[in-house]
Design a protein around this motif. Structure first.
Motif, mmCIF file in Angstrom:
data_model
loop_
_atom_site.group_PDB
_atom_site.id
_atom_site.type_symbol
_atom_site.label_atom_id
_atom_site.label_comp_id
_atom_site.label_asym_id
_atom_site.label_seq_id
_atom_site.Cartn_x
_atom_site.Cartn_y
_atom_site.Cartn_z
ATOM 1 N N GLN A 10 39.256 0.515 39.852
ATOM 2 C CA GLN A 10 38.790 0.434 38.109
ATOM 3 C C GLN A 10 37.749 -0.372 37.647
ATOM 4 N N ASN A 12 35.157 -1.452 39.204
ATOM 5 C CA ASN A 12 33.818 -1.003 39.486
ATOM 6 C C ASN A 12 33.351 0.099 38.867
ATOM 7 N N SER A 13 34.507 1.021 38.549
ATOM 8 C CA SER A 13 34.387 2.212 37.890
ATOM 9 C C SER A 13 33.753 1.989 36.456
ATOM 10 N N MET A 14 34.625 1.093 35.631
ATOM 11 C CA MET A 14 34.200 0.784 34.637
ATOM 12 C C MET A 14 32.925 0.018 34.470
ATOM 13 N N GLY A 16 30.328 0.311 36.523
ATOM 14 C CA GLY A 16 29.253 1.046 36.547
ATOM 15 C C GLY A 16 28.897 2.127 35.713
ATOM 16 N N SER A 17 29.945 2.377 34.918
ATOM 17 C CA SER A 17 29.688 3.237 33.659
ATOM 18 C C SER A 17 28.784 2.621 32.576
ATOM 19 N N GLU A 20 25.356 2.421 33.645
ATOM 20 C CA GLU A 20 24.572 3.401 33.537
ATOM 21 C C GLU A 20 24.346 3.551 31.925
ATOM 22 N N GLY A 35 24.266 2.279 38.561
ATOM 23 C CA GLY A 35 25.697 2.221 37.627
ATOM 24 C C GLY A 35 26.340 3.367 38.034
ATOM 25 N N ARG A 36 25.846 4.541 38.145
ATOM 26 C CA ARG A 36 26.246 6.014 38.655
ATOM 27 C C ARG A 36 26.768 5.581 39.987
ATOM 28 N N GLN A 38 27.821 2.745 41.440
ATOM 29 C CA GLN A 38 28.869 1.840 41.166
ATOM 30 C C GLN A 38 29.973 2.497 40.732
ATOM 31 N N HIS A 39 29.949 3.309 39.718
ATOM 32 C CA HIS A 39 30.950 4.153 39.275
ATOM 33 C C HIS A 39 31.709 5.113 40.283
ATOM 34 N N GLU A 43 35.563 5.170 41.687
ATOM 35 C CA GLU A 43 36.429 6.199 41.629
ATOM 36 C C GLU A 43 36.924 6.483 43.118
#
Length: 98
Positions: A10, A12-14, A16-17, A20, A35-36, A38-39, A43
């Motif tokens: 979560q 890394n997803s955040m 990354g977003s 991005e 960022g994409r 890492q997101h 996920e």
């Protein structure tokens, strides 16, 4: 390699977003791409952690059911109770990781 973690996924997803979005705002294509990536990795880690948790829950349900039945057949109330508890724990873990 460590076990997959929902929390780390979560995070890394955040992050990354955010990277991005910032990259897109400032025209930094490399940052947006990282960022994409890492997101997507975050996920993927969340999904892997959920799958692992579901499998562990299945194992707990099966072993718990076996212990409960063996306890009931042999008259061992302690084993039966422990088996019921483990089976319920497995059911909760499966539900949490659907």
């Amino acid at each position: 390699m460590s076990s997959p973690s929902k929390t780390t996924g979560q995070k890394n997803s955040m992050l990354g977003s955010v990277k991005e979005t910032v990259g897109n705002i400032f025209g930094a294509r490399d940052m947006a791409q990282r960022g994409r990536e890492q997101h997507a990795a975050g996920e993927g880690e969340i999904k892997a952690a959920k799958a692992q948790g579901y499998v562990e829950g299945t194992s707990d349900r099966v072993v718990g059911k076996k212990d409960s039945v063996v306890g009931a057949v042999t008259g061992d109330k302690t084993q039966q109770t422990a088996g019921n508890a483990r089976q319920e724990k497995g059911e909760r873990k499966q539900e949490w990781n659907k």
